[in-house]
Every structure is written in structure tokens, then in C-alpha cells.
Write a protein that holds these residues in place. Sequence first.
Motif, PDB file in Angstrom:
ATOM      1  N   ASP A 214      29.562  26.940  31.658  1.00  0.00           N
ATOM      2  CA  ASP A 214      29.566  26.651  33.096  1.00  0.00           C
ATOM      3  C   ASP A 214      30.794  27.195  33.813  1.00  0.00           C
ATOM      4  O   ASP A 214      31.220  26.641  34.828  1.00  0.00           O
ATOM      5  N   LYS A 215      31.375  28.248  33.292  1.00  0.00           N
ATOM      6  CA  LYS A 215      32.471  28.924  33.986  1.00  0.00           C
ATOM      7  C   LYS A 215      32.129  30.400  34.059  1.00  0.00           C
ATOM      8  O   LYS A 215      32.077  31.093  33.036  1.00  0.00           O
ATOM      9  N   GLU A 216      31.903  30.861  35.263  1.00  0.00           N
ATOM     10  CA  GLU A 216      31.437  32.227  35.465  1.00  0.00           C
ATOM     11  C   GLU A 216      32.514  33.242  35.100  1.00  0.00           C
ATOM     12  O   GLU A 216      33.706  33.024  35.318  1.00  0.00           O
ATOM     13  N   ILE A 217      32.079  34.350  34.520  1.00  0.00           N
ATOM     14  CA  ILE A 217      32.912  35.547  34.357  1.00  0.00           C
ATOM     15  C   ILE A 217      32.197  36.651  35.123  1.00  0.00           C
ATOM     16  O   ILE A 217      30.987  36.849  34.953  1.00  0.00           O
ATOM     17  N   SER A 218      32.892  37.355  35.989  1.00  0.00           N
ATOM     18  CA  SER A 218      32.243  38.413  36.761  1.00  0.00           C
ATOM     19  C   SER A 218      31.679  39.474  35.827  1.00  0.00           C
ATOM     20  O   SER A 218      32.160  39.657  34.703  1.00  0.00           O
ATOM     21  N   ARG A 219      30.683  40.166  36.283  1.00  0.00           N
ATOM     22  CA  ARG A 219      30.082  41.213  35.448  1.00  0.00           C
ATOM     23  C   ARG A 219      31.086  42.320  35.155  1.00  0.00           C
ATOM     24  O   ARG A 219      31.061  42.910  34.074  1.00  0.00           O
ATOM     25  N   GLU A 220      31.968  42.595  36.109  1.00  0.00           N
ATOM     26  CA  GLU A 220      33.014  43.588  35.855  1.00  0.00           C
ATOM     27  C   GLU A 220      33.907  43.146  34.699  1.00  0.00           C
ATOM     28  O   GLU A 220      34.262  43.949  33.829  1.00  0.00           O
ATOM     29  N   ASP A 221      34.255  41.859  34.672  1.00  0.00           N
ATOM     30  CA  ASP A 221      35.119  41.361  33.593  1.00  0.00           C
ATOM     31  C   ASP A 221      34.368  41.245  32.273  1.00  0.00           C
ATOM     32  O   ASP A 221      34.949  41.456  31.203  1.00  0.00           O
ATOM     33  N   ILE A 222      33.080  40.917  32.332  1.00  0.00           N
ATOM     34  CA  ILE A 222      32.280  40.918  31.100  1.00  0.00           C
ATOM     35  C   ILE A 222      32.292  42.310  30.473  1.00  0.00           C
ATOM     36  O   ILE A 222      32.432  42.461  29.258  1.00  0.00           O
ATOM     37  N   ALA A 223      32.163  43.338  31.320  1.00  0.00           N
ATOM     38  CA  ALA A 223      32.200  44.715  30.806  1.00  0.00           C
ATOM     39  C   ALA A 223      33.518  45.009  30.105  1.00  0.00           C
ATOM     40  O   ALA A 223      33.543  45.609  29.019  1.00  0.00           O
ATOM     41  N   LEU A 224      34.622  44.584  30.698  1.00  0.00           N
ATOM     42  CA  LEU A 224      35.940  44.847  30.104  1.00  0.00           C
ATOM     43  C   LEU A 224      36.121  44.082  28.794  1.00  0.00           C
ATOM     44  O   LEU A 224      36.691  44.613  27.833  1.00  0.00           O
ATOM     45  N   ILE A 225      35.640  42.847  28.728  1.00  0.00           N
ATOM     46  CA  ILE A 225      35.748  42.069  27.490  1.00  0.00           C
ATOM     47  C   ILE A 225      34.892  42.701  26.395  1.00  0.00           C
ATOM     48  O   ILE A 225      35.319  42.828  25.234  1.00  0.00           O
ATOM     49  N   ALA A 226      33.677  43.113  26.747  1.00  0.00           N
ATOM     50  CA  ALA A 226      32.801  43.756  25.767  1.00  0.00           C
ATOM     51  C   ALA A 226      33.404  45.061  25.261  1.00  0.00           C
ATOM     52  O   ALA A 226      33.339  45.375  24.063  1.00  0.00           O
ATOM     53  N   GLN A 227      34.005  45.834  26.172  1.00  0.00           N
ATOM     54  CA  GLN A 227      34.671  47.068  25.760  1.00  0.00           C
ATOM     55  C   GLN A 227      35.835  46.760  24.822  1.00  0.00           C
ATOM     56  O   GLN A 227      36.008  47.422  23.787  1.00  0.00           O
ATOM     57  N   ALA A 228      36.638  45.756  25.148  1.00  0.00           N
ATOM     58  CA  ALA A 228      37.770  45.386  24.307  1.00  0.00           C
ATOM     59  C   ALA A 228      37.311  44.956  22.916  1.00  0.00           C
ATOM     60  O   ALA A 228      37.970  45.242  21.911  1.00  0.00           O
ATOM     61  N   ALA A 229      36.164  44.283  22.839  1.00  0.00           N
ATOM     62  CA  ALA A 229      35.623  43.881  21.536  1.00  0.00           C
ATOM     63  C   ALA A 229      35.267  45.103  20.695  1.00  0.00           C
ATOM     64  O   ALA A 229      35.542  45.147  19.492  1.00  0.00           O
ATOM     65  N   GLU A 230      34.643  46.115  21.321  1.00  0.00           N
ATOM     66  CA  GLU A 230      34.315  47.341  20.583  1.00  0.00           C
ATOM     67  C   GLU A 230      35.590  48.036  20.118  1.00  0.00           C
ATOM     68  O   GLU A 230      35.651  48.570  19.004  1.00  0.00           O
ATOM     69  N   HIS A 231      36.621  48.040  20.951  1.00  0.00           N
ATOM     70  CA  HIS A 231      37.894  48.644  20.556  1.00  0.00           C
ATOM     71  C   HIS A 231      38.485  47.915  19.350  1.00  0.00           C
ATOM     72  O   HIS A 231      39.054  48.549  18.446  1.00  0.00           O
ATOM     73  N   LYS A 232      38.351  46.588  19.317  1.00  0.00           N
ATOM     74  CA  LYS A 232      38.917  45.810  18.212  1.00  0.00           C
ATOM     75  C   LYS A 232      38.268  46.145  16.875  1.00  0.00           C
ATOM     76  O   LYS A 232      38.912  46.057  15.830  1.00  0.00           O
ATOM     77  N   ILE A 233      36.997  46.551  16.923  1.00  0.00           N
ATOM     78  CA  ILE A 233      36.335  46.863  15.655  1.00  0.00           C
ATOM     79  C   ILE A 233      36.331  48.359  15.353  1.00  0.00           C
ATOM     80  O   ILE A 233      35.712  48.796  14.384  1.00  0.00           O
ATOM     81  N   GLY A 234      37.006  49.155  16.198  1.00  0.00           N
ATOM     82  CA  GLY A 234      37.259  50.538  15.814  1.00  0.00           C
ATOM     83  C   GLY A 234      36.607  51.622  16.622  1.00  0.00           C
ATOM     84  O   GLY A 234      36.765  52.797  16.303  1.00  0.00           O
ATOM     85  N   LEU A 235      35.847  51.292  17.680  1.00  0.00           N
ATOM     86  CA  LEU A 235      35.221  52.333  18.497  1.00  0.00           C
ATOM     87  C   LEU A 235      35.890  52.357  19.858  1.00  0.00           C
ATOM     88  O   LEU A 235      35.748  51.433  20.663  1.00  0.00           O
ATOM     89  N   ASN A 236      36.613  53.435  20.152  1.00  0.00           N
ATOM     90  CA  ASN A 236      37.403  53.535  21.368  1.00  0.00           C
ATOM     91  C   ASN A 236      36.531  54.052  22.514  1.00  0.00           C
ATOM     92  O   ASN A 236      36.731  55.139  23.037  1.00  0.00           O
ATOM     93  N   CYS A 237      35.540  53.243  22.909  1.00  0.00           N
ATOM     94  CA  CYS A 237      34.516  53.679  23.862  1.00  0.00           C
ATOM     95  C   CYS A 237      34.978  53.512  25.304  1.00  0.00           C
ATOM     96  O   CYS A 237      35.955  52.821  25.591  1.00  0.00           O
ATOM     97  N   GLY A 238      34.240  54.162  26.213  1.00  0.00           N
ATOM     98  CA  GLY A 238      34.450  53.964  27.637  1.00  0.00           C
ATOM     99  C   GLY A 238      33.648  52.772  28.128  1.00  0.00           C
ATOM    100  O   GLY A 238      33.264  51.898  27.350  1.00  0.00           O
ATOM    101  N   LEU A 239      33.350  52.747  29.444  1.00  0.00           N
ATOM    102  CA  LEU A 239      32.679  51.594  30.044  1.00  0.00           C
ATOM    103  C   LEU A 239      31.233  51.874  30.467  1.00  0.00           C
ATOM    104  O   LEU A 239      30.586  50.999  31.026  1.00  0.00           O
ATOM    105  N   MET A 240      30.728  53.077  30.189  1.00  0.00           N
ATOM    106  CA  MET A 240      29.387  53.388  30.660  1.00  0.00           C
ATOM    107  C   MET A 240      28.345  52.423  30.115  1.00  0.00           C
ATOM    108  O   MET A 240      27.521  51.884  30.867  1.00  0.00           O
ATOM    109  N   ASP A 241      28.333  52.196  28.819  1.00  0.00           N
ATOM    110  CA  ASP A 241      27.283  51.383  28.211  1.00  0.00           C
ATOM    111  C   ASP A 241      27.290  49.963  28.770  1.00  0.00           C
ATOM    112  O   ASP A 241      26.243  49.400  29.117  1.00  0.00           O
ATOM    113  N   GLN A 242      28.474  49.384  28.862  1.00  0.00           N
ATOM    114  CA  GLN A 242      28.574  48.012  29.344  1.00  0.00           C
ATOM    115  C   GLN A 242      28.108  47.906  30.805  1.00  0.00           C
ATOM    116  O   GLN A 242      27.376  46.972  31.169  1.00  0.00           O
TER     117      GLN A 242
END
Length: 385
Positions: A143-171
Motif C-alpha cells: 500500500d505504498k506507491e512507487i512511481s513507474r519511473e522509479d520501478i524502472a530504475l529499481i528493476a534496472q538496478a536489480a539486473e545490474h546486481k546480477i551481472g547485466l549492465n542493461c539500459g532502461l528500454m526494457d523496463q
Amino acid sequence: MIHNKVKSYFEDNYLKNPILIKAPGRINLIGEHTDYNQGLVLPASIEKGIYFAVSGNKENNIQIESFLTQPEKIVFQLNGEHKAFESFWGNYFKAIIEILIAKNYPLKGMNCVFGGDIPIGSGLSSSAALCCGFIYAITQVSDKEISREDIALIAQAAEHKIGLNCGLMDQYAVLFGKKGNAFFLDCNDLSHKYIPINLDGYSWVLINSNIKHNLAVDSEYNKRRVSCENIVKQVQAYRPQVKSLRDISKDDLVKVKNKVNEIDIQRAKYIIEENERVLQMMQELTAGDAIAVGNVLKDGHWAMSTEYEITTSELDHLVKIGEELDGVLGSRMMGGGFGGCTINLIETKSLDENIKALLRSYKNKTGIDAEYYHLAIDDGVKVFE
């Protein structure tokens, strides 16, 4: 339907009526490897997706079960602790939970069952759907909103943590997609707009080469990113304001060609011209010129094959086969590379016979059975009714 299976399994095992969330896969009409160079992309979210059935619990943990290729149940404590797990998807969720804890996000206990119909490793961005959908599911329970822009950044950071230095297009494609539209994204300032796909009489089809890829394991993706960064560093020596390949012209490549290796120049040239292809594709879609759209697809594929060198012989075969068939206007490999699907624009009236011809010729040339998927452009992440 997979969403019914996910929902029914949740109801049978957790005895609650869950919130059901859909995170779509994505295609990319044109603009490969431009996103991490602050360039232009033209993706779209699709009907295939990953579904999350979720509800709160009072166990002070997050329990997750999968319907994917590695069925497993993982339990994360709200402080981030967990038992060892085998499934690849557990690494994504672990990274997301760790990021949210570091941001002091108020996690709550949650039960989650998920599954989908996106073919894993096919270039449809199943990992972005997995991450964005899971983060969105957490917000529905907490019940605490995260903006879609911030969801994209968190998802990107998660991919970076596991080894893929991706951009933001997919998110961004997964989160902001709109039914019937391509999604133009300028990765420099994240401005975006929708481009209607107006090609009456023509259909989009994916052909899965069944050559699997895992970009996080295969470092070829990151090697190409390093090539682009090498060029930027050299140009910055005389133009300090340059921040990425987006700011670099072909004239700059001529000036630095004696200071970097030839392969870096070749890869940078591909990125510059791929940005141009994105603008051209938008123009042709707006005009409804299917033949011109097909030509952009073909140009993009052979540039990926000969300049960025991210296709495979099997994917090249698929494109060559299509070039010899009446009614196939164009096709190209789609995604990060080294496997996955081709996206094909095919005349609807000859759709079935051309799909059969593509699959038959591909099997004769490679010995591999390909699969096909009809494409429907759908909305981004949402609560699924």
C-alpha cells in the motif's frame, strides 16, 4: 490460460482471492543496443506476459512460488534473509528485496505465485517483466506507491546486481506500453511518446530460433558496451561536453580512428546508424508504408550481423529465408543478441503459408524446430481483471 492456472493454484494453496497482476513481455521494432548509449528505441509491450497472484500474509516474510521452468518455493524474511535457492529467478527477487530494504521501503508479508507464457531466453525481455511485475506486486500489498519511473530504475538496478549492465528500454516498455502503439523512448532524457502502428493488411510474427541466450552469463553484451565507452573517452579528449555515443557523429569516428581499435569504430558506427533507423521507422509507421518498414527491419538485421556482430548463423538463416518469400516484407533479430527471435512483418493474406515455409526451410538448413508466435500489442504492467 496461464493466468487462470496461477490464480487457481494460489486460491487452492493460500485460500485467499489474490490480486492478479500482469507484466507483459516486449518486442523492439528497432533500436538494439542504443539504450545504454543514451540513444533512441522503439519497443512495444505485447500480449504475452508474466502473471503474479499476490496477497498479504501475517508471517513477516515473502513467500514466492513459480510456474516457470524451475518450480520452487523461496521464502525471504523481511530483513532480506533467505535459505539457499536453485532457481535463476530467485536472484532477481533477492536483488529487488535488497534494494528496497536499502531504500527503507516498508515491506509487508506477502504470498506470491507467478507464471507466464513468455518464452525464456527468446529476446522478449522476460527478466524485465519478472522484475517490474514483482516490484509492482509488492506495492499492491504494501500500500505504498512507487512511481513507474522509479520501478524502472529499481528493476534496472536489480539486473545490474546480477551481472547485466542493461539500459532502461526494457523496463520502460514493460511499464509504459500502450495497446496498438509502439513506444518511442529517448534514453537521453527519458522523454517518450506513442506511435500508432497503422499497417492494415500486415501482421507481426515472432519466429523463435530456439537458440537460447543468457546475456548475464555471456559477457559479449558487456564487451560491446565497453567498445562504445572507449570511443566516448577518446572524443571527450577534445570535446569534453560529450557524455555518450548519442553526442558523437561519424566525423568524430574519423578523428579518433587511429587511437582506438577498428572493432570499436565499427560498433560505434552501428549505434549511430541504428539511431537513424529508429527515426526512419517512426516516419514509415506514421505514413503506413509497410514496404519501407520491412526494409528498415532488414537493414537493421544485417547491421547487427556484420557490424555489431550479435546475431547467430541460425538467425541469419531465418532472415535470408524470409527475403526469398513473397509476402514477407522484412525481418530482423530482436533483443540483446546471440539467440532468441526474429520479428517479421508478413502480408496477412499469405501469413499461414509463409510461416510454414519459414519453419520448414529453417528446419532443413539447421535441423532445429523453430516456433512462432502471433503478436498483439498490449498495455504495460497492470492489475489484470
